[in-house]
Design a protein around this motif. Structure first.
Motif, PDB file in Angstrom:
ATOM      1  N   ALA A 192      -0.593   0.441   7.857  1.00  0.00           N
ATOM      2  CA  ALA A 192      -1.083  -0.831   8.397  1.00  0.00           C
ATOM      3  C   ALA A 192      -1.992  -1.534   7.403  1.00  0.00           C
ATOM      4  N   ALA A 193      -2.846  -0.781   6.727  1.00  0.00           N
ATOM      5  CA  ALA A 193      -3.747  -1.385   5.751  1.00  0.00           C
ATOM      6  C   ALA A 193      -2.968  -1.988   4.582  1.00  0.00           C
ATOM      7  N   VAL A 194      -1.952  -1.295   4.098  1.00  0.00           N
ATOM      8  CA  VAL A 194      -1.152  -1.815   2.983  1.00  0.00           C
ATOM      9  C   VAL A 194      -0.398  -3.068   3.418  1.00  0.00           C
ATOM     10  N   GLU A 195       0.148  -3.057   4.621  1.00  0.00           N
ATOM     11  CA  GLU A 195       0.855  -4.241   5.114  1.00  0.00           C
ATOM     12  C   GLU A 195      -0.084  -5.426   5.276  1.00  0.00           C
ATOM     13  N   ALA A 196      -1.307  -5.173   5.753  1.00  0.00           N
ATOM     14  CA  ALA A 196      -2.265  -6.263   5.938  1.00  0.00           C
ATOM     15  C   ALA A 196      -2.703  -6.854   4.602  1.00  0.00           C
ATOM     16  N   VAL A 197      -2.932  -6.012   3.620  1.00  0.00           N
ATOM     17  CA  VAL A 197      -3.421  -6.490   2.329  1.00  0.00           C
ATOM     18  C   VAL A 197      -2.324  -7.197   1.554  1.00  0.00           C
ATOM     19  N   THR A 198      -1.099  -6.671   1.592  1.00  0.00           N
ATOM     20  CA  THR A 198      -0.020  -7.232   0.768  1.00  0.00           C
ATOM     21  C   THR A 198       0.838  -8.233   1.513  1.00  0.00           C
ATOM     22  N   GLY A 199       0.527  -8.481   2.785  1.00  0.00           N
ATOM     23  CA  GLY A 199       1.310  -9.430   3.562  1.00  0.00           C
ATOM     24  C   GLY A 199       2.712  -8.911   3.874  1.00  0.00           C
ATOM     25  N   GLY A 200       2.863  -7.613   3.986  1.00  0.00           N
ATOM     26  CA  GLY A 200       4.159  -7.014   4.300  1.00  0.00           C
ATOM     27  C   GLY A 200       5.054  -6.806   3.101  1.00  0.00           C
ATOM     28  N   LYS A 201       4.594  -7.146   1.905  1.00  0.00           N
ATOM     29  CA  LYS A 201       5.412  -7.021   0.696  1.00  0.00           C
ATOM     30  C   LYS A 201       5.183  -5.696  -0.029  1.00  0.00           C
ATOM     31  N   GLY A 202       4.130  -4.961   0.350  1.00  0.00           N
ATOM     32  CA  GLY A 202       3.811  -3.712  -0.330  1.00  0.00           C
ATOM     33  C   GLY A 202       4.719  -2.574   0.106  1.00  0.00           C
ATOM     34  N   LYS A 203       4.925  -1.638  -0.805  1.00  0.00           N
ATOM     35  CA  LYS A 203       5.778  -0.489  -0.527  1.00  0.00           C
ATOM     36  C   LYS A 203       5.000   0.777  -0.878  1.00  0.00           C
ATOM     37  N   ILE A 204       4.936   1.713   0.063  1.00  0.00           N
ATOM     38  CA  ILE A 204       4.252   2.979  -0.178  1.00  0.00           C
ATOM     39  C   ILE A 204       5.283   3.996  -0.623  1.00  0.00           C
ATOM     40  N   GLU A 205       5.097   4.525  -1.818  1.00  0.00           N
ATOM     41  CA  GLU A 205       6.022   5.527  -2.324  1.00  0.00           C
ATOM     42  C   GLU A 205       5.516   6.941  -2.113  1.00  0.00           C
ATOM     43  N   LYS A 206       4.210   7.123  -2.163  1.00  0.00           N
ATOM     44  CA  LYS A 206       3.649   8.460  -2.043  1.00  0.00           C
ATOM     45  C   LYS A 206       2.211   8.345  -1.567  1.00  0.00           C
ATOM     46  N   ILE A 207       1.800   9.267  -0.696  1.00  0.00           N
ATOM     47  CA  ILE A 207       0.430   9.295  -0.214  1.00  0.00           C
ATOM     48  C   ILE A 207      -0.183  10.623  -0.639  1.00  0.00           C
TER      49      ILE A 207
END
Length: 92
Positions: free
Chosen positions: A69-84
């Motif tokens: 949710a944090a990545v989507e909020a910061v990148t406007g839905g354009k971010g992609k998480i590859e590894k945590i």
């Protein structure tokens, strides 16, 4: 001449001390590795390797959802998480 003899004596004592300490560190390290390989079950070691490589799923899905949710909020839905990595370090 007396000072040189004393200096060489101190040098010999110092080098011997360093050699002995490094030798003990090597022996203790090899002993720990031997005992770990002998007494830790193979399943535990395999599970840890999967976690390190990112193949195993982390245990808390709520933390993963928060990160997504944090990545989507910061990148406007354009971010992609590859590894945590280190998800367990996040505090509540």
């Amino acid at each position: 001449m007396e000072n040189i003899n004393e200096a060489l004596g101190l040098l010999l004592v110092g080098l011997t001390t360093v050699f002995v300490i490094l030798y003990l560190v090597g022996l203790i390290g090899n002993g720990v590795i031997y005992l770990t390989n002998r007494f830790v079950p193979e399943e535990t070691m395999a599970k840890r390797k999967e976690i390190v490589k990112g193949k195993a799923k982390p245990t808390n899905p709520a933390k993963i959802a928060a990160v997504i949710a944090a990545v989507e909020a910061v990148t406007g839905g354009k971010g992609k998480i590859e590894k945590i990595d280190k998800i367990d370090k996040i505090e509540k």
